[in-house]
Write an enzyme that holds these catalytic residues in place. Structure first.
Site, PDB file in Angstrom:
ATOM      1  N   HIS A 193       0.446  -1.256   0.038  1.00  0.00           N
ATOM      2  CA  HIS A 193      -0.417   0.053  -0.029  1.00  0.00           C
ATOM      3  C   HIS A 193       0.883   1.204  -0.127  1.00  0.00           C
ATOM      4  O   HIS A 193       0.237   2.403  -0.633  1.00  0.00           O
ATOM      5  CB  HIS A 193      -0.891  -0.375   0.929  1.00  0.00           C
ATOM      6  CG  HIS A 193      -1.474  -1.333   0.489  1.00  0.00           C
ATOM      7  ND1 HIS A 193      -1.642  -2.532   0.725  1.00  0.00           N
ATOM      8  CD2 HIS A 193      -2.970  -1.172   0.273  1.00  0.00           C
ATOM      9  CE1 HIS A 193      -2.778  -3.265   0.438  1.00  0.00           C
ATOM     10  NE2 HIS A 193      -3.873  -2.678  -0.442  1.00  0.00           N
ATOM     11  N   CYS A 487      -9.211  -3.805 -11.503  1.00  0.00           N
ATOM     12  CA  CYS A 487      -8.670  -1.973 -11.398  1.00  0.00           C
ATOM     13  C   CYS A 487      -7.809  -2.618 -10.557  1.00  0.00           C
ATOM     14  O   CYS A 487      -7.364  -1.335 -10.055  1.00  0.00           O
ATOM     15  CB  CYS A 487     -10.371  -1.394 -10.189  1.00  0.00           C
ATOM     16  SG  CYS A 487     -10.368  -2.979  -9.181  1.00  0.00           S
TER      17      CYS A 487
END
Ligand code: PEP
Ligand code: MG
Length: 568
Positions: A193, A487
């Protein structure tokens, strides 16, 4: 002058950066041990307390800057650090250690921090590793104050390349802003992340480079190649100017492609939406001409927070985004709380269910303001999807009882666990749409830890096993007549995107900055060629074979100008 240091890692965020090194000292700082006399204890404790106050003030300023930039909700990622400045286990314990062991404050705070971290690190989970990093973060701030380092003397004015062992996503939100132009980390994978945030902020990044030599210092010139995963520390003047030229070519390419269409050579229109993590991206999303938001990662509003924002606070964010993008669709994904994205210090069990209801209600209420869809991450069984849908209906009727209006909205799911792809036909009967998360799908399929070290580069979405799951998913969605977008990061990778188009994907969602790139790739693909090619790729034996097959067969037609110029 000594030879440049050349490092190789995972290319985690495209682009080239040239700047001066700023080495984050976490885990690298050497501090000295000093015995103090009984008579010096009081003044040493005063010195430590002054450092605590100064560090608190500095983080408070950073918090205000974050609030201005990203909104109050996102600024609270620094609250955990601020709280630790009053923590008995860290601050009081350091004073006790100075007093009882007659040692200097630097040594005492380091020792106490190590003691606090030990059980967290023993646990082994990346969640507790992140909490240990929080302790390090605060310790580092305190040491900097104690050592009298003036941050303004660091190369903070010119372009800076951050070199760190690792960055938490919370650090990344704070630090991947000007003057930072590039990021290098010793550990981490391309779909961590922190890497996602590097892409969000358009900061070229190379992660997982392994140990950076201890001699590397703050003022050295660094080149970061976010295409090929190379880093040069102590780069020569020639290397710097070559890198600057490549950087500028890529930026000019993105600029020139900004307003161009996403229609393939054979005339197939592809929907190119944007992924968003922070409300501060809204302006860029609007300017990009994105076909809506294909993935809003809501969990980034929870980084380092003790608990998620209230329903009204979330509503505020969701409705601002939905209203600004209307009539385009915005897909809000419910909190994806795993590993480095979890809120700090909370047992996820019971709290999680309550927080999910709060969030669903906020999204339902926001649906009045635009074209909103709700999506659940990490769905692994049909039962989970059905339970999620029941929860949505319960929330809707609770809102009805409160007299809160909400429009109807589509409820979809991420397909990112192999079981979901394998059972796609069953899921497609109940989901309003699919969004394929290639990051997790590749990692789970190939059993590679997404948050581990360099090995993460091994979860290659081009692997035929992953491609087969992707094909199965888009086919099931097509048969059921529901939309299926991609995505995950694969959609932003030129070679992989051409395969996705060949497999039948007609909707993709990519980081905002890479929209022009995705559109350019779309324009270079002929589906008549890409279709058979993608189906041949399903029979390959390895990701490398797939790569060779694509480059061999697509050749010039697939190869937009910047790839020829930029590939390493
Ligand atoms: C994915 O897994 O591909 C995805 C888009 O979700 P995230 O990266 O947020 O896990
Ligand atoms: Mg995912």
């Amino acid at each position: 002058m000594s030879d440049p240091v050349r490092l190789k890692g995972v290319a985690a965020s495209m682009g080239v950066a040239v700047g001066t090194a700023r080495v984050l000292a976490w885990g690298r700082r050497r501090i000295s041990f000093r015995r103090i006399t009984q008579g010096q204890v009081a003044s040493e404790i005063d010195r430590f307390r002054a450092a605590v106050a100064a560090s608190h003030a500095e983080i408070e300023v950073a918090r205000q800057e974050l609030a201005q930039q990203h909104g109050a909700t996102y600024a609270s990622i620094l609250d955990a650090y601020l709280l630790m400045h009053g923590d008995a286990l860290l601050i009081d314990a350091t004073c006790d250690t100075i007093r009882e062991e007659n040692i200097n404050a630097e040594w005492a705070v380091s020792r106490v921090a190590e003691r606090l971290k030990a059980p967290l690190l023993r646990d082994g989970s990346s969640y507790f590793r992140e909490r240990a990093r929080d302790v390090d973060h605060v310790k580092e701030h305190l040491l900097r104050e104690l050592c009298g380092e003036d941050r303004t003397e660091l190369p903070g004015q010119g372009p800076v390349v951050l070199i760190a062992h690792d960055l938490t996503p919370a650090d990344a939100v704070q630090m991947l802003a000007p003057p930072t132009v590039g990021l290098v980390t010793e550990v981490g994978g391309g779909s961590s992340h922190t890497a996602i945030l590097a892409r969000t902020f358009g900061v070229p990044a190379v992660v997982g480079v392994g140990s950076v030599p201890i001699e590397i210092e703050d003022d050295q010139d660094v080149v970061v190649d976010g295409f090929g995963g190379q880093v040069i520390i102590g780069a020569s003047r020639r290397e710097r100017s070559q890198a600057e030229a490549r950087r500028d070519r890529f930026l000019a390419f993105l600029d020139a492609e900004r307003d161009r269409s996403a229609v393939t050579l054979d005339g197939t229109s592809i929907s190119v939406a944007a992924n968003m993590e922070l409300p501060s991206e809204l302006e860029a999303a609007l300017a990009s001409g994105a076909d809506g938001i294909g993935l809003y990662r809501t969990e980034f509003m929870c980084l380092n927070r003790p608990e998620p924002p209230s329903e009204d606070e979330q509503l505020d964010i969701y409705r601002t985004i939905a209203a600004a993008l209307a009539p385009s669709k915005v897909i809000f994904r419910t909190f994806d709380w795993r590993r480095d994205k979890r809120p700090a210090g909370f047992d996820m069990g019971e709290d999680q269910a309550g927080w999910l209801r709060t969030q669903i209600k906020a999204v339902l209420r926001a649906s009045e303001w635009g074209h909103v869809a709700l999506m659940f991450p990490m769905v692994a069984t049909v039962r989970e999807l059905l339970d999620a849908k029941i929860l949505v209906e319960q929330c809707r009727s609770e809102l009805g009882e409160r007299g809160a209006p909400c429009a109807s909205l589509q409820v979809g799911m991420m397909v990112e666990v192999p079981s979901a792809a394998l059972m796609a036909e069953g899921f497609a009967r109940h989901a309003d749409f699919f969004a394929v998360g290639t990051n997790d799908l590749a990692h789970y399929t190939l059993a590679v830890d997404r948050h581990g070290n360099q090995a993460s580069a091994g979860a290659n979405p081009l692997d035929p096993a992953v491609l087969r799951l992707l094909e199965r998913t888009v086919r099931a969605a097509g048969d059921a007549g529901i939309p299926c977008s991609m995505c995950g990061d694969m959609a932003a990778h030129p070679l992989a995107l051409s395969l996705a188009l060949g497999l039948g994907y007609r909707e993709i969602s990519v980081p905002i900055r890479l929209l022009p790139l995705a559109r350019a790739v779309v324009r270079s693909v002929d589906i008549e060629l890409a279709g058979p090619l993608a189906h041949d790729a399903l029979s390959c034996e390895s990701a490398e074979d797939v790569r060779l097959l694509v480059t061999d067969r697509m050749g010039e037609g697939f190869d937009p100008a910047w790839i020829r110029q930029e590939a390493v």
